[in-house]
Design a protein around this motif. Structure first.
Motif, short mmCIF file in Angstrom:
data_model
loop_
_atom_site.label_atom_id
_atom_site.label_comp_id
_atom_site.label_asym_id
_atom_site.label_seq_id
_atom_site.Cartn_x
_atom_site.Cartn_y
_atom_site.Cartn_z
N PHE A 1 -3.62 2.49 -2.52
CA PHE A 1 -4.52 1.63 -2.48
C PHE A 1 -4.91 1.01 -3.82
O PHE A 1 -5.16 -0.47 -3.74
CB PHE A 1 -5.95 2.22 -1.64
N PHE B 1 -6.60 -2.95 4.48
CA PHE B 1 -5.91 -1.73 4.35
C PHE B 1 -5.99 -0.90 5.67
O PHE B 1 -5.25 -0.28 6.20
CB PHE B 1 -6.35 -0.89 3.16
N PHE C 1 0.68 -1.18 0.17
CA PHE C 1 0.16 -0.15 -0.01
C PHE C 1 0.98 1.14 0.01
O PHE C 1 0.46 2.15 -0.82
CB PHE C 1 -1.15 0.09 1.05
#
Length: 220
Positions: A30, A60, A25
């Motif tokens: 993302f 995430f 990430f």
């Protein structure tokens, strides 16, 4: 002989997945990071990533060590529509920061101010988990949404810095109601009012108008 190949499921595997996700990430954002890519980096089957974390959004949030899931609280802010959204957003923001989750949120902001890696992660969190939801739920014009939501983010991060981290008075001691009444209209303006024309366009228009006046015959 030790077995080779993909890791079996255990607590160590969860941490390995989380480390791989955090790296992915931070490096790819993302949208650029995929579950399959993260699973490959961690040496596990993608199904195991879903087993531990459920979805890419949940993974995430775990990588961010986010204090809460925006998906559980933002619908109450955005679904009623644009009318009054500024005050609802500020009040929800203050409620989160005044709760135990505020300590974790403050740590994330402090880290983002000191480390580029943390800044990238916080930026991805704001865009993917909050600003994108606002754009969709409020039906903002796609051409204007990035500017509108970035202005909102600047105001909210500034509020967090001054009230909770630097503790600037009298803002740090103001009641929630006072802060909502003071800052809510500004957020409302950013999201709902017409945006100012870009300065370059204004200057160009002024030059064009002046050129027309100079070119016009005298007496007109």
């Amino acid at each position: 002989m030790a077995r080779t190949g993909r890791r079996p499921g255990n607590q160590d595997t969860r941490e390995v997945i989380l480390a791989a996700a955090t790296k992915a990430f931070a490096e790819h954002g993302f949208d650029g990071a995929s579950i399959r890519q993260i699973a490959t980096s961690a040496g596990v089957d993608p199904a195991l990533v879903h087993h531990y974390f459920g979805s890419k959004d949940k993974l995430f949030l775990a990588a961010m060590n986010a204090p809460l899931d925006p998906g559980t609280i933002l619908p109450k802010v955005f679904e009623p529509g644009l009318d009054g959204v500024g005050e609802r957003l500020v009040r929800t923001f203050l409620t989160v920061w005044d709760s135990p989750a505020g300590n974790t949120a403050a740590a994330l902001v402090r880290s983002a101010l000191q480390h580029e890696w943390s800044a990238r992660m916080l930026r991805e969190f704001l865009v993917s988990q909050i600003l994108r939801r606002a754009t969709s739920a409020l039906n903002l014009d796609p051409a204007e949404a990035p500017k509108r939501t970035a202005l909102v983010a600047s105001q909210m991060i500034g509020l967090a810095l001054m009230r909770y981290i630097l503790k600037l008075e009298p803002l740090a001691s103001m009641t929630q109601d006072d802060v909502v009444r003071t800052i809510g209209p500004t957020i409302q303006q950013y999201l709902a009012d017409p945006l100012p024309r870009p300065a370059a366009a204004t200057v160009k228009a002024d030059i064009s108008d002046e050129s027309v006046r100079r070119a016009a015959p005298r007496g007109q």
